[in-house]
Design an enzyme around this catalytic site. Structure first.
Site, PDB file in Angstrom:
ATOM      1  N   GLY A 299      -4.985 -10.112   4.043  1.00  0.00           N
ATOM      2  CA  GLY A 299      -4.768  -9.842   2.622  1.00  0.00           C
ATOM      3  C   GLY A 299      -3.683  -8.808   2.438  1.00  0.00           C
ATOM      4  O   GLY A 299      -3.147  -8.266   3.409  1.00  0.00           O
TER       5      GLY A 299
ATOM      6  N   ALA B  24      -1.050  -3.228  -3.115  1.00  0.00           N
ATOM      7  CA  ALA B  24       0.110  -2.411  -3.496  1.00  0.00           C
ATOM      8  C   ALA B  24       0.588  -1.511  -2.364  1.00  0.00           C
ATOM      9  O   ALA B  24       1.761  -1.165  -2.298  1.00  0.00           O
ATOM     10  CB  ALA B  24      -0.247  -1.564  -4.714  1.00  0.00           C
TER      11      ALA B  24
ATOM     12  N   GLY C 206       0.277  -2.134   1.013  1.00  0.00           N
ATOM     13  CA  GLY C 206       0.623  -2.808   2.256  1.00  0.00           C
ATOM     14  C   GLY C 206      -0.219  -4.036   2.513  1.00  0.00           C
ATOM     15  O   GLY C 206      -0.833  -4.585   1.592  1.00  0.00           O
TER      16      GLY C 206
ATOM     17  N   VAL D 190      -3.016  -6.200   5.322  1.00  0.00           N
ATOM     18  CA  VAL D 190      -4.015  -6.072   6.385  1.00  0.00           C
ATOM     19  C   VAL D 190      -3.977  -7.326   7.254  1.00  0.00           C
ATOM     20  O   VAL D 190      -3.946  -8.450   6.736  1.00  0.00           O
ATOM     21  CB  VAL D 190      -5.430  -5.890   5.802  1.00  0.00           C
ATOM     22  CG1 VAL D 190      -6.458  -5.745   6.928  1.00  0.00           C
ATOM     23  CG2 VAL D 190      -5.482  -4.676   4.884  1.00  0.00           C
TER      24      VAL D 190
ATOM     25  N   LYS E  97      -3.849  -2.267   9.128  1.00  0.00           N
ATOM     26  CA  LYS E  97      -3.167  -2.177   7.838  1.00  0.00           C
ATOM     27  C   LYS E  97      -1.846  -1.449   8.013  1.00  0.00           C
ATOM     28  O   LYS E  97      -1.784  -0.350   8.576  1.00  0.00           O
ATOM     29  CB  LYS E  97      -4.011  -1.457   6.792  1.00  0.00           C
ATOM     30  CG  LYS E  97      -3.297  -1.404   5.436  1.00  0.00           C
ATOM     31  CD  LYS E  97      -4.213  -1.165   4.267  1.00  0.00           C
ATOM     32  CE  LYS E  97      -3.439  -1.303   2.957  1.00  0.00           C
ATOM     33  NZ  LYS E  97      -4.290  -1.090   1.764  1.00  0.00           N
TER      34      LYS E  97
ATOM     35  N   ASP F 266      -9.962  -0.038  -7.160  1.00  0.00           N
ATOM     36  CA  ASP F 266      -9.637  -1.470  -7.138  1.00  0.00           C
ATOM     37  C   ASP F 266     -10.808  -2.279  -6.588  1.00  0.00           C
ATOM     38  O   ASP F 266     -10.712  -2.921  -5.544  1.00  0.00           O
ATOM     39  CB  ASP F 266      -8.378  -1.695  -6.299  1.00  0.00           C
ATOM     40  CG  ASP F 266      -7.763  -3.072  -6.546  1.00  0.00           C
ATOM     41  OD1 ASP F 266      -8.092  -3.705  -7.566  1.00  0.00           O
ATOM     42  OD2 ASP F 266      -6.957  -3.514  -5.719  1.00  0.00           O
TER      43      ASP F 266
END
Length: 324
Positions: free
Chosen positions: A36, A39, A41, A43, A56, A147
């Site tokens: 995924g 904002a 970076g 993973v 990440k 988030d």
């Protein structure tokens, strides 16, 4: 929100088999696939000397350092592991620049949507209880998740447990939320500010549950309040939780524990609502079973007593015969 060009960023487009080598530790990580991005970076699932890990990588050193600090704090919050365990922190030196990255425990499990496909709707409430329990712990430590969305959650087990897999949006209380996704953001729906506080996360938690009922999501209508009421009323999964979801929607909960306790009471009441039928069936079956068991025991004792009596009489006659 994410930058418009995030999908074209080098850190979001690492090739399968590409090797990342730490500038300082020299540990090597071979990319399997992207899990995924957000904002700050992307993973990736990667192979390493530590086994299979989640890596990440991002552009901004401060953002990555902030996330690393959050993961470190998570490991010390009341002795409870909230997010994945931190394994390594380093930089990747390339021809195009240096990219900071960190490596964490890879949590193997199912997405919320995949998990719910084969489970009863009650599991949505159970998972929300778990999520609220962890959110309360996080809030007590002075942080908001920010988030909060299904993409950042995973169900591991059995025993089944909801876990956080990306802490990129985690924000210190009372500051502005640094990363959000519109559908789960109360600011988008006109239901409050983007200030990091418990009610912000509780709004998002309610919207996660709404998303489980409406996987394709939906956009804001002219009257969001009426729209949400209609969506909740129109879903068999959500309707039993209408009062709780509406309070989260309107920011009526003071903290995650309050919302969790109401949800637990509701789930218990639902379970008790099923109990009378089970009891009535049990009441019909169990007494008969117990009576049968009592009859068996009584019959066995009677037969045993008769046998011992007969043996004793035979023995008595035998002894009398010996003495005559």
């Amino acid at each position: 929100m994410m930058p418009q060009d995030i999908r074209t960023s080098p850190v979001c487009n690492l090739a399968v088999g590409e090797e990342i080598r730490g500038k300082w530790s020299h540990y090597r990580y071979r990319i399997r696939r992207r899990l995924g991005y957000g904002a700050t970076g992307a993973v990736y699932l990667a192979d390493s000397d530590h086994g299979v890990v989640a890596l990440k990588i991002g552009h901004d050193q401060m953002s990555i350092t902030s996330e690393v600090n959050v993961l470190k704090r998570f490991s010390k919050v009341q002795g409870k592991v909230l997010g994945p365990s931190l394994i390594d922190v380093d930089d990747w030196l390339t021809r195009n620049g240096t990219y900071p990255f960190y490596v964490m425990e890879y949590l193997k499990g199912e997405t919320l949507f995949d998990f719910m496909k084969t489970r009863s709707p009650e599991w949505a409430g159970i998972l929300l209880v778990q999520l609220l329990t962890d959110l309360h712990t996080l809030h007590q430590a002075g942080w908001a998740f920010g988030d909060l969305k299904p993409d950042n959650l995973l169900v591991t087990g059995p025993p089944f447990r909801i876990r956080w897999i990306d802490v990129g949006g985690t924000t210190i209380m009372d500051r502005s939320i640094k990363e959000y996704t519109e559908f789960y953001d109360r600011g988008y729906w006109g239901k409050g500010t983007r200030k990091a506080e418990p009610s912000y996360d509780l709004f998002s938690a309610g919207m996660v549950m709404v998303n489980l009922a409406y996987p394709s999501r939906f956009t804001k209508a002219s009257d969001p309040d009426k729209q949400m009421q209609a969506k909740i009323a129109g879903s068999p999964m959500l309707k039993p939780y209408a009062s709780i979801l509406e309070k989260a929607w309107n920011g009526k909960y003071r903290n995650a524990e309050e919302m969790r306790n109401e949800l637990v009471l509701l789930l218990n009441a639902k379970e008790k609502g099923k109990t009378p039928l089970k009891k009535s069936r049990t009441a019909i079956q169990k007494p008969a079973t117990r009576q049968a068991q009592k009859k068996k025991q009584s019959s066995f004792l009677t037969e045993t007593l008769l046998v011992f009596t007969f043996v004793f009489i035979v023995y008595l006659f035998y002894m009398l015969g010996q003495t005559m």
